[in-house]
Design a protein around this motif. Structure first.
Motif, PDB file in Angstrom:
ATOM      1  N   GLU A   2      14.863  10.229  12.797  1.00  0.00           N
ATOM      2  CA  GLU A   2      14.850   9.504  14.064  1.00  0.00           C
ATOM      3  C   GLU A   2      13.751   8.458  14.101  1.00  0.00           C
ATOM      4  OE1 GLU A   2      14.571  12.158  17.367  1.00  0.00           O
ATOM      5  OE2 GLU A   2      16.102  13.504  16.611  1.00  0.00           O
ATOM      6  N   GLU A   3      14.127   7.240  14.429  1.00  0.00           N
ATOM      7  CA  GLU A   3      13.144   6.190  14.706  1.00  0.00           C
ATOM      8  C   GLU A   3      12.708   6.286  16.170  1.00  0.00           C
ATOM      9  OE1 GLU A   3      11.739   3.763  12.923  1.00  0.00           O
ATOM     10  OE2 GLU A   3      13.108   3.035  11.371  1.00  0.00           O
ATOM     11  N   PRO A   4      11.457   5.980  16.512  1.00  0.00           N
ATOM     12  CA  PRO A   4      10.428   5.619  15.545  1.00  0.00           C
ATOM     13  C   PRO A   4       9.913   6.849  14.796  1.00  0.00           C
ATOM     14  CG  PRO A   4       9.467   5.755  17.730  1.00  0.00           C
ATOM     15  CD  PRO A   4      10.944   5.990  17.902  1.00  0.00           C
ATOM     16  N   PHE A   5       9.646   6.687  13.518  1.00  0.00           N
ATOM     17  CA  PHE A   5       9.108   7.803  12.751  1.00  0.00           C
ATOM     18  C   PHE A   5       7.717   8.175  13.262  1.00  0.00           C
ATOM     19  CE2 PHE A   5      11.892   5.699   9.475  1.00  0.00           C
ATOM     20  CZ  PHE A   5      12.893   6.642   9.541  1.00  0.00           C
ATOM     21  N   ALA A   6       6.994   7.187  13.766  1.00  0.00           N
ATOM     22  CA  ALA A   6       5.670   7.437  14.346  1.00  0.00           C
ATOM     23  C   ALA A   6       5.513   6.607  15.612  1.00  0.00           C
ATOM     24  CB  ALA A   6       4.574   7.090  13.353  1.00  0.00           C
ATOM     25  N   ASP A   7       4.904   7.218  16.614  1.00  0.00           N
ATOM     26  CA  ASP A   7       4.564   6.500  17.845  1.00  0.00           C
ATOM     27  C   ASP A   7       3.199   5.845  17.717  1.00  0.00           C
ATOM     28  OD1 ASP A   7       6.865   7.606  19.486  1.00  0.00           O
ATOM     29  OD2 ASP A   7       5.855   9.459  18.906  1.00  0.00           O
ATOM     30  N   VAL A   8       2.342   6.416  16.868  1.00  0.00           N
ATOM     31  CA  VAL A   8       0.980   5.927  16.661  1.00  0.00           C
ATOM     32  C   VAL A   8       0.742   5.820  15.158  1.00  0.00           C
ATOM     33  CG1 VAL A   8      -1.477   6.392  17.004  1.00  0.00           C
ATOM     34  CG2 VAL A   8       0.179   7.037  18.777  1.00  0.00           C
ATOM     35  N   LEU A   9       0.210   4.680  14.709  1.00  0.00           N
ATOM     36  CA  LEU A   9      -0.144   4.510  13.306  1.00  0.00           C
ATOM     37  C   LEU A   9      -1.632   4.789  13.124  1.00  0.00           C
ATOM     38  CD1 LEU A   9       1.825   1.264  12.370  1.00  0.00           C
ATOM     39  CD2 LEU A   9       2.541   3.659  12.180  1.00  0.00           C
ATOM     40  N   LEU A  10      -1.938   5.662  12.184  1.00  0.00           N
ATOM     41  CA  LEU A  10      -3.314   6.048  11.915  1.00  0.00           C
ATOM     42  C   LEU A  10      -3.837   5.336  10.678  1.00  0.00           C
ATOM     43  CD1 LEU A  10      -3.097   9.930  12.442  1.00  0.00           C
ATOM     44  CD2 LEU A  10      -4.218   8.273  13.959  1.00  0.00           C
ATOM     45  N   GLY A  11      -5.089   4.928  10.732  1.00  0.00           N
ATOM     46  CA  GLY A  11      -5.753   4.328   9.576  1.00  0.00           C
ATOM     47  C   GLY A  11      -7.012   5.093   9.236  1.00  0.00           C
ATOM     48  N   ASP A  12      -7.610   4.727   8.126  1.00  0.00           N
ATOM     49  CA  ASP A  12      -8.815   5.394   7.663  1.00  0.00           C
ATOM     50  C   ASP A  12      -9.930   5.314   8.713  1.00  0.00           C
ATOM     51  OD1 ASP A  12     -10.345   6.725   5.633  1.00  0.00           O
ATOM     52  OD2 ASP A  12     -11.343   4.823   5.191  1.00  0.00           O
ATOM     53  N   GLY A  13     -10.469   6.470   9.078  1.00  0.00           N
ATOM     54  CA  GLY A  13     -11.562   6.519  10.036  1.00  0.00           C
ATOM     55  C   GLY A  13     -11.148   6.645  11.482  1.00  0.00           C
ATOM     56  N   ASP A  14      -9.854   6.541  11.771  1.00  0.00           N
ATOM     57  CA  ASP A  14      -9.395   6.669  13.150  1.00  0.00           C
ATOM     58  C   ASP A  14      -9.668   8.079  13.685  1.00  0.00           C
ATOM     59  OD1 ASP A  14      -8.518   4.090  13.158  1.00  0.00           O
ATOM     60  OD2 ASP A  14      -6.385   4.568  13.045  1.00  0.00           O
ATOM     61  N   VAL A  15     -10.014   8.143  14.960  1.00  0.00           N
ATOM     62  CA  VAL A  15     -10.285   9.422  15.614  1.00  0.00           C
ATOM     63  C   VAL A  15      -8.995   9.919  16.261  1.00  0.00           C
ATOM     64  CG1 VAL A  15     -11.632  10.612  17.387  1.00  0.00           C
ATOM     65  CG2 VAL A  15     -12.681   8.786  16.033  1.00  0.00           C
ATOM     66  N   LEU A  16      -8.648  11.173  16.012  1.00  0.00           N
ATOM     67  CA  LEU A  16      -7.452  11.748  16.615  1.00  0.00           C
ATOM     68  C   LEU A  16      -7.662  11.943  18.109  1.00  0.00           C
ATOM     69  CD1 LEU A  16      -6.369  14.466  14.015  1.00  0.00           C
ATOM     70  CD2 LEU A  16      -5.899  12.006  14.046  1.00  0.00           C
ATOM     71  N   ALA A  64      11.858  16.960  16.223  1.00  0.00           N
ATOM     72  CA  ALA A  64      12.300  18.024  17.119  1.00  0.00           C
ATOM     73  C   ALA A  64      11.180  18.431  18.076  1.00  0.00           C
ATOM     74  CB  ALA A  64      12.744  19.241  16.302  1.00  0.00           C
ATOM     75  N   LEU A  65       9.958  18.455  17.590  1.00  0.00           N
ATOM     76  CA  LEU A  65       8.823  18.810  18.454  1.00  0.00           C
ATOM     77  C   LEU A  65       8.572  17.720  19.482  1.00  0.00           C
ATOM     78  CD1 LEU A  65       6.616  20.798  19.121  1.00  0.00           C
ATOM     79  CD2 LEU A  65       5.234  19.852  17.252  1.00  0.00           C
ATOM     80  N   ARG A  66       8.751  16.468  19.097  1.00  0.00           N
ATOM     81  CA  ARG A  66       8.594  15.364  20.060  1.00  0.00           C
ATOM     82  C   ARG A  66       9.645  15.461  21.162  1.00  0.00           C
ATOM     83  NH1 ARG A  66       8.497   9.618  17.422  1.00  0.00           N
ATOM     84  NH2 ARG A  66      10.512  10.353  16.663  1.00  0.00           N
ATOM     85  N   ARG A  67      10.900  15.754  20.772  1.00  0.00           N
ATOM     86  CA  ARG A  67      11.948  15.887  21.777  1.00  0.00           C
ATOM     87  C   ARG A  67      11.662  17.033  22.741  1.00  0.00           C
ATOM     88  NH1 ARG A  67      15.309  15.323  17.286  1.00  0.00           N
ATOM     89  NH2 ARG A  67      15.785  17.553  17.345  1.00  0.00           N
ATOM     90  N   ALA A  68      11.148  18.140  22.204  1.00  0.00           N
ATOM     91  CA  ALA A  68      10.949  19.336  23.024  1.00  0.00           C
ATOM     92  C   ALA A  68       9.733  19.252  23.931  1.00  0.00           C
ATOM     93  CB  ALA A  68      10.825  20.565  22.119  1.00  0.00           C
ATOM     94  N   SER A  69       8.716  18.492  23.524  1.00  0.00           N
ATOM     95  CA  SER A  69       7.445  18.508  24.259  1.00  0.00           C
ATOM     96  C   SER A  69       7.051  17.169  24.851  1.00  0.00           C
ATOM     97  CB  SER A  69       6.327  18.967  23.318  1.00  0.00           C
ATOM     98  OG  SER A  69       6.110  18.007  22.283  1.00  0.00           O
ATOM     99  N   GLY A  70       7.654  16.075  24.359  1.00  0.00           N
ATOM    100  CA  GLY A  70       7.215  14.744  24.768  1.00  0.00           C
ATOM    101  C   GLY A  70       5.991  14.269  24.025  1.00  0.00           C
ATOM    102  N   ALA A  71       5.580  15.007  22.989  1.00  0.00           N
ATOM    103  CA  ALA A  71       4.388  14.654  22.220  1.00  0.00           C
ATOM    104  C   ALA A  71       4.585  13.353  21.461  1.00  0.00           C
ATOM    105  CB  ALA A  71       4.058  15.776  21.235  1.00  0.00           C
ATOM    106  N   GLN A  72       3.475  12.673  21.168  1.00  0.00           N
ATOM    107  CA  GLN A  72       3.493  11.496  20.318  1.00  0.00           C
ATOM    108  C   GLN A  72       3.231  11.905  18.880  1.00  0.00           C
ATOM    109  OE1 GLN A  72       0.739   8.531  22.013  1.00  0.00           O
ATOM    110  NE2 GLN A  72       2.571   7.457  22.726  1.00  0.00           N
ATOM    111  N   VAL A  73       3.953  11.261  17.959  1.00  0.00           N
ATOM    112  CA  VAL A  73       3.803  11.541  16.529  1.00  0.00           C
ATOM    113  C   VAL A  73       2.955  10.440  15.899  1.00  0.00           C
ATOM    114  CG1 VAL A  73       5.018  11.782  14.327  1.00  0.00           C
ATOM    115  CG2 VAL A  73       6.016  12.736  16.426  1.00  0.00           C
ATOM    116  N   ALA A  74       1.979  10.845  15.081  1.00  0.00           N
ATOM    117  CA  ALA A  74       1.076   9.882  14.451  1.00  0.00           C
ATOM    118  C   ALA A  74       1.004  10.126  12.949  1.00  0.00           C
ATOM    119  CB  ALA A  74      -0.328   9.994  15.058  1.00  0.00           C
ATOM    120  N   MET A  75       1.041   9.038  12.175  1.00  0.00           N
ATOM    121  CA  MET A  75       0.841   9.113  10.724  1.00  0.00           C
ATOM    122  C   MET A  75       0.413   7.746  10.217  1.00  0.00           C
ATOM    123  SD  MET A  75       4.695   9.262   9.073  1.00  0.00           S
ATOM    124  CE  MET A  75       5.683   9.804  10.453  1.00  0.00           C
ATOM    125  N   HIS A  76       0.094   7.669   8.934  1.00  0.00           N
ATOM    126  CA  HIS A  76      -0.335   6.408   8.339  1.00  0.00           C
ATOM    127  C   HIS A  76       0.840   5.435   8.260  1.00  0.00           C
ATOM    128  CE1 HIS A  76      -2.125   3.574   5.483  1.00  0.00           C
ATOM    129  NE2 HIS A  76      -3.289   4.159   5.710  1.00  0.00           N
TER     130      HIS A  76
END
Length: 346
Positions: free
Chosen positions: A174-188, A112-124
């Motif tokens: 909603e797919e994609p569940f994440a726009d960005v995949l984060l791994g150990d040590g990645d900088v936000l 819902a936040l992605r739809r409202a703002s255009g933000a990208q969602v990131a998770m592992h």
């Protein structure tokens, strides 16, 4: 599955406001943690004060990053919008949503936040895989339940709450569940700041903490909480033992002694290391109880083993999800002891 711990091992709150709100059964107000970092609370059950602590980080470009936006049960962002307004900002200012793990009270409002703002969602990536494999995992859980030796009357409720009736990704529709995949040590992607992902599997396979060393902050999601022993293995099937993973992940926190802990629930507190060691000690004690239970039986079922373990309230008081979680965690302890072959599959 979460378990209360004795007050003597509770860390002192850094935020008196959050601690007072928790004691009073109220939502805490918006609070500035550091310049450019705020926290607000989003409730995750209708009519109940239980809440997720959401963190908002401002980059030098003015763009906001939201860590764990909480659960939007009806798709609205009213609570989050009100909190951002108290900071003098709005949903339109959010450019990034980063998620510690896949549970609805952390991930649920991300779409819902992605739809409202255009933000990208990131998770592992392991959290994304768990969401996509949810149906297959549910069938595995149904099969596991059938081997536990549960009394017949308890089986339907456990299957409904743990097996094919369970939705670990509730709210993530909603797919994609994440726009960005984060791994150990990645900088936000927070402009002008160095906030790094720290992979801490156990609670779920792809659980992440986030380290803002310069600000002296450690965002721990559900990995370390001030008054609750986090449940283990609550994110789908894994190739490894989630309990072993969790204990290793607690050890990974040693370099971050002295950072202020920003957990996903309850209140902020100081040094993470004593709390991490208390959580590890709790698990060591639980392993000893499981070993004693195994010694008391000849080829017990998993339910018989768990019946000898001093869970809060005891196994006899549990049904549904709590019972399933307790039995699953008992199985992790049995496996950690190398004694799985002693447990009879019913």
């Amino acid at each position: 599955m979460t378990t209360a711990v004795p007050p003597s091992v509770f860390p002192a709150p850094v935020s008196p406001v959050q601690a007072r709100a928790l004691a009073a059964g109220e939502l805490p107000p918006v609070e500035q943690v550091r310049p450019g970092t705020w926290t607000l609370a989003v409730p995750f059950r209708s009519g109940v004060v239980d809440a997720t602590l959401v963190y908002v980080l401002e980059g030098t470009d003015g763009v906001l990053t939201v860590i764990d936006p909480g659960w939007s049960e009806d798709g609205s962002l009213d609570v989050l919008s009100t909190g951002l307004a108290a900071m003098g900002r709005s949903v339109a200012d959010v450019g990034h949503v980063v998620v510690t793990h896949l549970h609805a009270d952390h991930l649920g409002a991300a779409s819902a936040l992605r739809r409202a703002s255009g933000a990208q969602v990131a998770m592992h990536g392991l959290e994304v895989r768990a969401l996509r494999d949810e149906a297959a995992d549910a069938e595995h859980r149904d099969a596991d339940v059938a081997t536990w030796g549960l009394p017949d009357a308890l089986v339907p409720g456990v299957r409904a709450a743990w097996g094919t009736g369970r939705r670990i990704g509730l709210g993530a529709t909603e797919e994609p569940f994440a726009d960005v995949l984060l791994g150990d040590g990645d900088v936000l992607p927070v402009a002008g700041r160095s906030v790094r992902a720290l992979w801490t599997p156990g609670h779920t396979a792809g659980h992440l903490c986030f380290v803002d060393q310069d600000a002296g902050l450690l965002f721990t999601g559900d990995h370390v909480l001030p008054r609750i022993n986090p449940g283990i293995g609550l994110g789908g099937q894994t190739a490894s033992n989630p309990l072993a993973d969790y204990l290793d992940s607690l050890d990974r926190l040693d370099p971050y002694a002295g950072l202020e802990v920003c957990p996903g629930h309850e209140y902020r507190f100081g040094d993470v290391v004593p709390r991490a060691r208390a959580l590890a000690q709790h698990r060591a004690e639980r392993t000893r109880h499981v070993a004693a239970a195994l010694d008391a039986f000849d080829a017990p079922t998993l339910f018989e083993v768990a019946s000898r373990v001093p869970f809060s309230g005891g196994i006899g008081s549990m049904t549904g999800f709590l019972l399933a979680s307790a039995l699953t965690q008992t199985a992790f302890h049995v496996d950690l002891l190398g004694r799985s072959d002693e447990v009879r599959r019913a």
